[in-house]
Design an enzyme around this catalytic site. Sequence first.
Site, PDB file in Angstrom:
ATOM      1  N   HIS A  53       0.864  -1.185   0.000  1.00 28.28           N
ATOM      2  CA  HIS A  53       0.000   0.000   0.000  1.00 28.28           C
ATOM      3  C   HIS A  53       0.898   1.231   0.000  1.00 28.28           C
ATOM      4  O   HIS A  53       1.676   1.447   0.930  1.00 28.28           O
ATOM      5  CB  HIS A  53      -0.933   0.021   1.207  1.00 28.28           C
ATOM      6  CG  HIS A  53      -1.877   1.190   1.201  1.00 28.28           C
ATOM      7  ND1 HIS A  53      -3.103   1.157   0.564  1.00 28.28           N
ATOM      8  CD2 HIS A  53      -1.763   2.424   1.730  1.00 28.28           C
ATOM      9  CE1 HIS A  53      -3.705   2.307   0.708  1.00 28.28           C
ATOM     10  NE2 HIS A  53      -2.911   3.108   1.416  1.00 28.28           N
ATOM     11  N   CYS A  54       0.796   2.036  -1.044  1.00 29.97           N
ATOM     12  CA  CYS A  54       1.645   3.228  -1.188  1.00 29.97           C
ATOM     13  C   CYS A  54       0.941   4.423  -0.542  1.00 29.97           C
ATOM     14  O   CYS A  54      -0.151   4.814  -0.963  1.00 29.97           O
ATOM     15  CB  CYS A  54       1.920   3.498  -2.664  1.00 29.97           C
ATOM     16  SG  CYS A  54       3.028   4.903  -2.933  1.00 29.97           S
TER      17      CYS A  54
END
Length: 360
Positions: free
Chosen positions: A206-207
């Site tokens: 998850h960025c």
Amino acid sequence: MIYLKKGEMGALCSGGGGLSRDTLDRFSDRCLRFFPCLSDPARRSTFCLRITLVMLHLIYVGVLFIFDKDLIHKTKQEPWYTIIYLLLFAATLAQYFVTSGSSPGYVLDAMRVVNEADISRNRASMTSKQPASSKNGDVVVTIDGNQLGRNLLGRGTMAWTKLVMDMYPSGTSLRSVTCTYCDVVQPPRAKHCHDCDKCVLQFDHHCVWLGTCIGQGNHCRFWWYICGETALSLWTGTLYIKFLKSDISKPWWLYAIMILLLVTLFFCLIFLLLLLLFHSYLILTNQTTYELVRRRRIQYLRNIPERVYPFSKGACRNLYEFCFAQSSKYRMEPLPTAQELEEKLRPYTCSDVLSCRCCC
């Protein structure tokens, strides 16, 4: 002249303050109506991060064009140089917003597509099998809609379960591959993201800066964004170094600002280069960050040796599928069989190298 008592003056000020608060409340409601993302704390933080990233890009480029007279002079003589730089700048920001707005490939969406396709096939087959009655030469097809809907609903939900369970070895428990949060059967390489609160196909990570997960649907876009950001940072750093080495007289505060920006850019560039190399390695071996970091915690990867890449099809084919076979956003890979794993365990020989076994 009109004199007001102290209490009357306070009431008047209080009334004016109330009117002001009402105006601010109406303005806030209007902003939330046009920007619903501001009402959610998680989406609000993502929105602020995006604004911060855009402002950093504008600051780095703006400082150059405001203070670097050599760059302005070179732009007048060779405009193509600055045009290419600005095109790279615009393309990088565009790629950032495209990647942040793209879907990583959610399991629920894939399940919906599979079930709808199965329901459509079942409806067509059941319609063709319904008895027809002849009346005055016309054919009238009679179908019980409620009964048909109930039958198709049960078959549709089973289609996804059957498809996913066929990807696991025989004897795999349905409960062990069902997400406890989404209550859906997860195909291999899928994982539940607690930030997005959804299961993602071929989950990578998850960025935070993009505000979205990186998965099967947008991993290619993410790699191209990192590539563009690295090239832009390298070019910008080169321009900053040229400006500091130029003979143009500069005040001390401008030197301090430029050096501070350059040092920050240097650390960002190192991070981007390492990230680009790391994801290039993942692409060539058909792995994800989650699989590499949490390999011992993933049930179906736990007993596979470290040097074996179970989903790799060879560097060339991995690269081809990553770049050119992304049209199917819901493409899923079954777990390799014991025979395939044994083949991957076999050490390379000279004939394997000559026949490009590592590439194909």
